[in-house]
Design a protein around this motif. Sequence first.
Motif, PDB file in Angstrom:
ATOM      1  N   MET A   1      43.917  26.868  35.306  1.00 20.05           N
ATOM      2  CA  MET A   1      42.660  26.975  36.053  1.00 20.05           C
ATOM      3  C   MET A   1      42.614  28.266  36.855  1.00 20.05           C
ATOM      4  O   MET A   1      41.573  28.937  36.920  1.00 20.05           O
ATOM      5  CB  MET A   1      42.495  25.763  36.961  1.00 20.05           C
ATOM      6  N   ASN A   2      43.740  28.629  37.472  1.00 19.28           N
ATOM      7  CA  ASN A   2      43.795  29.878  38.237  1.00 19.28           C
ATOM      8  C   ASN A   2      43.517  31.076  37.337  1.00 19.28           C
ATOM      9  O   ASN A   2      42.800  32.014  37.717  1.00 19.28           O
ATOM     10  CB  ASN A   2      45.167  30.042  38.887  1.00 19.28           C
ATOM     11  N   ALA A   3      44.100  31.048  36.126  1.00 14.78           N
ATOM     12  CA  ALA A   3      43.914  32.158  35.198  1.00 14.78           C
ATOM     13  C   ALA A   3      42.456  32.266  34.758  1.00 14.78           C
ATOM     14  O   ALA A   3      41.887  33.369  34.709  1.00 14.78           O
ATOM     15  CB  ALA A   3      44.821  31.981  33.985  1.00 14.78           C
TER      16      ALA A   3
ATOM     17  N   GLU B   1      39.393  44.199  32.533  1.00 15.82           N
ATOM     18  CA  GLU B   1      40.236  43.454  31.594  1.00 15.82           C
ATOM     19  C   GLU B   1      41.714  43.575  31.948  1.00 15.82           C
ATOM     20  O   GLU B   1      42.495  42.646  31.717  1.00 15.82           O
ATOM     21  CB  GLU B   1      40.004  43.943  30.159  1.00 15.82           C
ATOM     22  N   GLY B   2      42.089  44.709  32.491  1.00 20.99           N
ATOM     23  CA  GLY B   2      43.485  44.890  32.888  1.00 20.99           C
ATOM     24  C   GLY B   2      43.873  43.924  33.999  1.00 20.99           C
ATOM     25  O   GLY B   2      44.953  43.326  33.977  1.00 20.99           O
ATOM     26  N   VAL B   3      42.973  43.773  34.957  1.00 26.67           N
ATOM     27  CA  VAL B   3      43.215  42.832  36.059  1.00 26.67           C
ATOM     28  C   VAL B   3      43.233  41.400  35.536  1.00 26.67           C
ATOM     29  O   VAL B   3      44.074  40.591  35.929  1.00 26.67           O
ATOM     30  CB  VAL B   3      42.143  42.997  37.155  1.00 26.67           C
ATOM     31  N   LYS B   4      42.304  41.074  34.649  1.00 26.27           N
ATOM     32  CA  LYS B   4      42.259  39.730  34.057  1.00 26.27           C
ATOM     33  C   LYS B   4      43.560  39.402  33.339  1.00 26.27           C
ATOM     34  O   LYS B   4      44.127  38.328  33.515  1.00 26.27           O
ATOM     35  CB  LYS B   4      41.092  39.619  33.075  1.00 26.27           C
TER      36      LYS B   4
ATOM     37  N   PHE C   1      48.914  36.770  32.708  1.00 31.42           N
ATOM     38  CA  PHE C   1      50.367  36.856  32.514  1.00 31.42           C
ATOM     39  C   PHE C   1      51.122  36.306  33.720  1.00 31.42           C
ATOM     40  O   PHE C   1      52.162  35.665  33.579  1.00 31.42           O
ATOM     41  CB  PHE C   1      50.785  38.305  32.251  1.00 31.42           C
ATOM     42  N   SER C   2      50.597  36.553  34.912  1.00 30.54           N
ATOM     43  CA  SER C   2      51.236  36.041  36.127  1.00 30.54           C
ATOM     44  C   SER C   2      51.236  34.511  36.135  1.00 30.54           C
ATOM     45  O   SER C   2      52.249  33.876  36.466  1.00 30.54           O
ATOM     46  CB  SER C   2      50.506  36.567  37.370  1.00 30.54           C
TER      47      SER C   2
END
Length: 213
Positions: free
Chosen positions: A18-20, A30-33, A38-39
């Motif tokens: 859900m966080n993702a 897109e890089g931040v997404k 991945f985190s």
Amino acid sequence: MRPFITNVNYHFILKQAMNAFYGAQNTNDEGVKNALRFSCIDKATAIFDALDSEQEQLIEEIFHIHSEEDLEKYDATLQDYLLPFPTIDDAVVKKLFPKAKKLKAPTISPEEMARLVFLGWNDTGAQKKFIISPYKEQLTGIQGNFTPIAKKGICAFCHENGRVGLFKADIKTKGNTDQYRAVGQYICADSIACSAQMKDCTKLDEFIGVLKS
């Protein structure tokens, strides 16, 4: 692939999914997404000591959740690999609480029982709470006095804000078998709701450890 996800694992993994998904809605980069995805995958993977390739692939599907429908499908897929909570009946309760002669297991449907992280119930007449939880790979029972409080508070076990009370038990003082000291935590009055919100058993296990030491 065999079931390998406990109910508390499931709550945590779904929270990361859900966080993702919802976190990605807050940016067009897109890089931040991808970094967020991945985190969240890393956090979900880290709760396991080891995973095989199929299990890892299941966790990594978080990366491909791009819609509410994807999230719902992922939730359903996770549930296919859940390890059910053990069935608790009167015989189990009698074994774990031998001094509570008339104590009975609470009435809970098999489906609800299977999804528990821990089983807890109140004896309002005696102002006590009983908890059964896996601890060091076996079911363990703890009991204590339970005093509800009027205002809401943060539960020590699930870390959510709700109706809580003081769960307190007496333990023997080390080195002196005749003296006791009280230990307690503010926890949810509704243990079924608390269990459904648990994403980490650390505080519950620590409290059981103190009472059983």
